[in-house]
Scaffold this active site. Structure first.
Site, PDB file in Angstrom:
ATOM      1  N   SER A  14      49.425 -42.570  18.646  1.00  0.00           N
ATOM      2  CA  SER A  14      48.537 -43.171  17.658  1.00  0.00           C
ATOM      3  C   SER A  14      48.305 -44.657  17.910  1.00  0.00           C
ATOM      4  O   SER A  14      47.163 -45.131  17.897  1.00  0.00           O
ATOM      5  CB  SER A  14      49.119 -42.973  16.258  1.00  0.00           C
ATOM      6  OG  SER A  14      49.240 -41.602  15.960  1.00  0.00           O
ATOM      7  N   GLY A  15      49.377 -45.411  18.144  1.00  0.00           N
ATOM      8  CA  GLY A  15      49.246 -46.841  18.361  1.00  0.00           C
ATOM      9  C   GLY A  15      48.550 -47.177  19.663  1.00  0.00           C
ATOM     10  O   GLY A  15      47.668 -48.044  19.705  1.00  0.00           O
ATOM     11  N   GLU A  34      49.821 -41.238  30.196  1.00  0.00           N
ATOM     12  CA  GLU A  34      50.534 -40.331  29.300  1.00  0.00           C
ATOM     13  C   GLU A  34      51.176 -39.227  30.119  1.00  0.00           C
ATOM     14  O   GLU A  34      50.508 -38.567  30.927  1.00  0.00           O
ATOM     15  CB  GLU A  34      49.571 -39.743  28.258  1.00  0.00           C
ATOM     16  CG  GLU A  34      50.185 -38.689  27.371  1.00  0.00           C
ATOM     17  CD  GLU A  34      51.431 -39.161  26.632  1.00  0.00           C
ATOM     18  OE1 GLU A  34      52.486 -38.504  26.797  1.00  0.00           O
ATOM     19  OE2 GLU A  34      51.371 -40.185  25.933  1.00  0.00           O
ATOM     20  N   CYS A  42      52.823 -37.814  16.359  1.00  0.00           N
ATOM     21  CA  CYS A  42      52.169 -37.382  15.125  1.00  0.00           C
ATOM     22  C   CYS A  42      51.345 -36.123  15.324  1.00  0.00           C
ATOM     23  O   CYS A  42      51.486 -35.150  14.589  1.00  0.00           O
ATOM     24  CB  CYS A  42      51.291 -38.503  14.571  1.00  0.00           C
ATOM     25  SG  CYS A  42      50.411 -38.039  13.061  1.00  0.00           S
ATOM     26  N   TYR A  98      41.054 -36.124  21.165  1.00  0.00           N
ATOM     27  CA  TYR A  98      41.594 -37.419  21.581  1.00  0.00           C
ATOM     28  C   TYR A  98      41.167 -37.741  23.011  1.00  0.00           C
ATOM     29  O   TYR A  98      40.742 -38.859  23.317  1.00  0.00           O
ATOM     30  CB  TYR A  98      43.117 -37.419  21.484  1.00  0.00           C
ATOM     31  CG  TYR A  98      43.664 -37.879  20.149  1.00  0.00           C
ATOM     32  CD1 TYR A  98      44.259 -39.122  20.011  1.00  0.00           C
ATOM     33  CD2 TYR A  98      43.584 -37.070  19.020  1.00  0.00           C
ATOM     34  CE1 TYR A  98      44.759 -39.553  18.796  1.00  0.00           C
ATOM     35  CE2 TYR A  98      44.078 -37.473  17.803  1.00  0.00           C
ATOM     36  CZ  TYR A  98      44.669 -38.721  17.690  1.00  0.00           C
ATOM     37  OH  TYR A  98      45.158 -39.153  16.480  1.00  0.00           O
ATOM     38  N   ALA A 114      54.629 -43.392  33.345  1.00  0.00           N
ATOM     39  CA  ALA A 114      54.432 -44.769  33.795  1.00  0.00           C
ATOM     40  C   ALA A 114      55.689 -45.587  33.573  1.00  0.00           C
ATOM     41  O   ALA A 114      56.390 -45.413  32.580  1.00  0.00           O
ATOM     42  CB  ALA A 114      53.254 -45.400  33.054  1.00  0.00           C
ATOM     43  N   TYR A 176      63.762 -38.059   5.737  1.00  0.00           N
ATOM     44  CA  TYR A 176      62.562 -37.313   5.332  1.00  0.00           C
ATOM     45  C   TYR A 176      62.318 -36.092   6.213  1.00  0.00           C
ATOM     46  O   TYR A 176      61.864 -35.048   5.723  1.00  0.00           O
ATOM     47  CB  TYR A 176      61.346 -38.237   5.288  1.00  0.00           C
ATOM     48  CG  TYR A 176      60.833 -38.742   6.609  1.00  0.00           C
ATOM     49  CD1 TYR A 176      59.789 -38.077   7.260  1.00  0.00           C
ATOM     50  CD2 TYR A 176      61.353 -39.884   7.211  1.00  0.00           C
ATOM     51  CE1 TYR A 176      59.305 -38.539   8.470  1.00  0.00           C
ATOM     52  CE2 TYR A 176      60.868 -40.349   8.419  1.00  0.00           C
ATOM     53  CZ  TYR A 176      59.849 -39.671   9.045  1.00  0.00           C
ATOM     54  OH  TYR A 176      59.371 -40.125  10.247  1.00  0.00           O
ATOM     55  N   ILE A 177      62.629 -36.169   7.505  1.00  0.00           N
ATOM     56  CA  ILE A 177      62.419 -35.007   8.367  1.00  0.00           C
ATOM     57  C   ILE A 177      63.345 -33.867   7.952  1.00  0.00           C
ATOM     58  O   ILE A 177      62.944 -32.696   7.915  1.00  0.00           O
ATOM     59  CB  ILE A 177      62.639 -35.376   9.845  1.00  0.00           C
ATOM     60  CG1 ILE A 177      61.591 -36.405  10.291  1.00  0.00           C
ATOM     61  CG2 ILE A 177      62.570 -34.142  10.738  1.00  0.00           C
ATOM     62  CD1 ILE A 177      61.791 -36.934  11.690  1.00  0.00           C
ATOM     63  N   GLU A 180      62.139 -32.317   4.631  1.00  0.00           N
ATOM     64  CA  GLU A 180      60.881 -31.597   4.838  1.00  0.00           C
ATOM     65  C   GLU A 180      61.119 -30.252   5.505  1.00  0.00           C
ATOM     66  O   GLU A 180      60.573 -29.227   5.080  1.00  0.00           O
ATOM     67  CB  GLU A 180      59.925 -32.450   5.672  1.00  0.00           C
ATOM     68  CG  GLU A 180      59.348 -33.629   4.893  1.00  0.00           C
ATOM     69  CD  GLU A 180      58.590 -34.620   5.754  1.00  0.00           C
ATOM     70  OE1 GLU A 180      57.811 -35.396   5.187  1.00  0.00           O
ATOM     71  OE2 GLU A 180      58.784 -34.620   6.989  1.00  0.00           O
ATOM     72  N   THR A 309      53.076 -43.406  11.421  1.00  0.00           N
ATOM     73  CA  THR A 309      51.859 -43.341  12.227  1.00  0.00           C
ATOM     74  C   THR A 309      50.791 -44.352  11.796  1.00  0.00           C
ATOM     75  O   THR A 309      50.239 -45.071  12.641  1.00  0.00           O
ATOM     76  CB  THR A 309      51.291 -41.906  12.191  1.00  0.00           C
ATOM     77  OG1 THR A 309      52.203 -41.043  12.870  1.00  0.00           O
ATOM     78  CG2 THR A 309      49.924 -41.831  12.856  1.00  0.00           C
ATOM     79  N   HIS A 434      42.293 -37.210 -17.421  1.00  0.00           N
ATOM     80  CA  HIS A 434      43.045 -36.204 -18.178  1.00  0.00           C
ATOM     81  C   HIS A 434      42.357 -34.843 -18.101  1.00  0.00           C
ATOM     82  O   HIS A 434      41.137 -34.768 -18.157  1.00  0.00           O
ATOM     83  CB  HIS A 434      43.138 -36.656 -19.642  1.00  0.00           C
ATOM     84  CG  HIS A 434      43.927 -35.714 -20.496  1.00  0.00           C
ATOM     85  ND1 HIS A 434      45.304 -35.656 -20.464  1.00  0.00           N
ATOM     86  CD2 HIS A 434      43.523 -34.772 -21.385  1.00  0.00           C
ATOM     87  CE1 HIS A 434      45.717 -34.725 -21.312  1.00  0.00           C
ATOM     88  NE2 HIS A 434      44.658 -34.172 -21.878  1.00  0.00           N
ATOM     89  N   GLU A 439      47.675 -39.375 -14.212  1.00  0.00           N
ATOM     90  CA  GLU A 439      47.467 -40.215 -15.394  1.00  0.00           C
ATOM     91  C   GLU A 439      48.757 -40.845 -15.912  1.00  0.00           C
ATOM     92  O   GLU A 439      48.714 -41.852 -16.630  1.00  0.00           O
ATOM     93  CB  GLU A 439      46.803 -39.416 -16.509  1.00  0.00           C
ATOM     94  CG  GLU A 439      47.660 -38.312 -17.097  1.00  0.00           C
ATOM     95  CD  GLU A 439      46.926 -37.537 -18.198  1.00  0.00           C
ATOM     96  OE1 GLU A 439      46.206 -38.181 -18.991  1.00  0.00           O
ATOM     97  OE2 GLU A 439      47.084 -36.307 -18.256  1.00  0.00           O
TER      98      GLU A 439
END
Length: 449
Positions: A14-15, A34, A42, A98, A114, A176-177, A180, A309, A434, A439
């Site tokens: 992503s970066g 790559e 991601c 991509y 690389a 979190y991984i 999840e 990400t 509502h 809310e």
């Protein structure tokens, strides 16, 4: 000196992709190397396939709740192989997009691993390319502890490609991984045990949010154990035998570790090029993502700043503006909205309660604990929880947190308000949508005692 490229990016996640595309639009000649697939963690083995699997895993509860609304769902079944095939097809599609977008931007994609040869050269295979600027955007990689039998364990990387769904699985970790994937496996019908060595899951999140999710996961049937870890993993005839730190044993078909990720810097030639890294291997950078070597920059998880990400994308964009746009831009790392796609999900932005007390001293805390409308007929006993943290002196909302349905969608809008420095009075003046869960953020009126 004439260089082959103005910018050579190592890593097409992503970066790196964002940095290369912006730099190209600003007139730079760009190459991206790559070694696997374009899209990075991601797209290939992270947020995107994970979110697809979260969606898939939630249908069992949705079918059950549907009965309360008059739907006769009938018999249902789940096919793991179908999900994986569909997920892989979507990842292939995104990977192709991509590649197409990079090519359309005039960026050369070089397939292969690389390494940095010098401050102005990069090697891919037996070829060396010269470049004015190098950007390292190689991301992070799951880590595994030094435990006897660890070769029998998997990480999130392998979890996306299992041949079949294990009938029971142990998830190790409290981040979190881990939460999840515990929800994913449980929702698809596996018996799930989650082990965490500390006292509460999701270290770094607001304590009440952590506690609320902990309770909801247990209510759903996940065997969540804290203060427990694995001493050894033993391969047995019908699966794995885990020897736990509390002296007990646990049999399972699979064990998945989600105990951390490390910056992906090994073997990149950074040390030889004089680039400074910390003890974790993370590349050390300044506010503009520049290393101690003037021609080498780094963005994303490889810098171990904020491993998200959208943050990597912001850093990549800011880098390109700084170096090729004559617009010095420092990516901001405060008030970042984020979500945990646990079940129920979490949305959070700004300071936790403990952070706010340490930073602002006097604060006011507003909370609401309620049963979402969807479940009043659906029959689930899942509860939602919202929380606002306010600096008492200025009335500015410095933190907002939520556990419950659509938390990720809701926190994006709340994140704008927190980033903008809006006050509690301005929240109160906003008309509520509502009936909705969102809310609650404009209806909480009485601070907690």
């Amino acid at each position: 000196m004439d260089y082959d490229y103005d910018l050579f990016v190592i890593g097409a996640g992503s970066g790196g992709v964002r940095a290369s595309r912006i730099a190209s639009t600003l007139g730079a000649k760009v190459a991206v190397a790559e070694e696997y697939r374009v899209g990075g963690t991601c797209v290939i083995r992270g947020c995107v396939p994970k979110k697809l699997m979260v969606y898939a895993s939630h249908f069992a509860e949705d079918f059950e709740n549907a009965r309360g609304f008059g739907w006769d769902v009938g018999d249902t079944s789940f096919n793991w192989k179908t999900l994986i095939e569909r997920k892989d097809a979507e990842i292939d599609r995104l990977n192709g997009l991509y590649v197409k977008n990079l090519a359309a931007a005039g960026i050369e994609i070089i397939n292969g691993r690389a390494t940095v040869e010098s401050p102005n050269s990069v090697r891919v295979g037996d070829k060396v390319y010269t470049t004015k600027i190098i950007l390292v955007a190689t991301g992070g990689w799951p880590t595994l502890p030094d435990v006897p039998g660890i070769e029998h364990a998997i990480t999130s990387n392998e979890a996306f490609h299992l041949d079949e769904l294990p009938e029971d699985v142990v998830v190790v970790g409290g981040g979190y991984i881990a939460v999840e994937f515990a929800g994913i496996f449980h929702g698809m019908g596996a018996k799930v045990t989650q082990l965490y060595r500390s006292d509460q899951i999701l270290r770094g999140f607001d304590d009440e949010i952590r506690g609320h999710l902990h309770d909801e996961m247990i209510k759903k049937g996940i065997d969540l154990r804290t203060h427990v870890n694995i001493n050894a993993i033993e391969k047995v005839d019908d699966g794995l035998l885990l020897h736990l730190t509390d002296g007990t044993e646990l049999k399972t078909k699979a064990v998945m570790y989600a105990t951390g990720r490390a910056p992906n810097t090994k073997g990149l030639g950074l040390h030889e090029a004089g680039v400074a890294c910390d003890e974790k291997g993370a590349i050390m950078v300044d506010a503009y993502s520049k290393t101690n070597v003037d021609s080498i920059y780094a963005v994303g998880d490889v810098t171990d700043r904020v491993a998200l990400t959208p943050v990597a994308i912001k850093e990549g964009h800011a880098f390109a503006l700084t170096v090729f746009g004559d617009t010095p831009t420092s990516p901001e790392h405060d008030a970042i909205p984020t979500a945990v796609f646990s079940q129920p999900p979490i949305g959070t932005v700004g300071l936790t309660e403990s952070e706010a007390r340490a930073t602002h001293g006097q604060i006011e805390v507003y909370t609401s604990d309620f049963r979402p409308m969807k479940y009043t007929l659906g029959g689930s006993d899942e509860r939602a929880f919202t929380k606002l943290i306010v600096d008492k002196k200025t009335d500015v909302v410095v933190g907002a947190h939520m556990v419950g349905i659509d938390a990720a969608e809701i926190i994006q809008g709340i994140g704008i308000a927190v980033k903008a420095g809006l006050t509690k009075a301005q929240f109160d003046q906003t008309v509520a949508v509502h009936p909705s869960t969102a809310e609650e953020f404009v209806l909480m009126r009485t601070p907690r005692a």
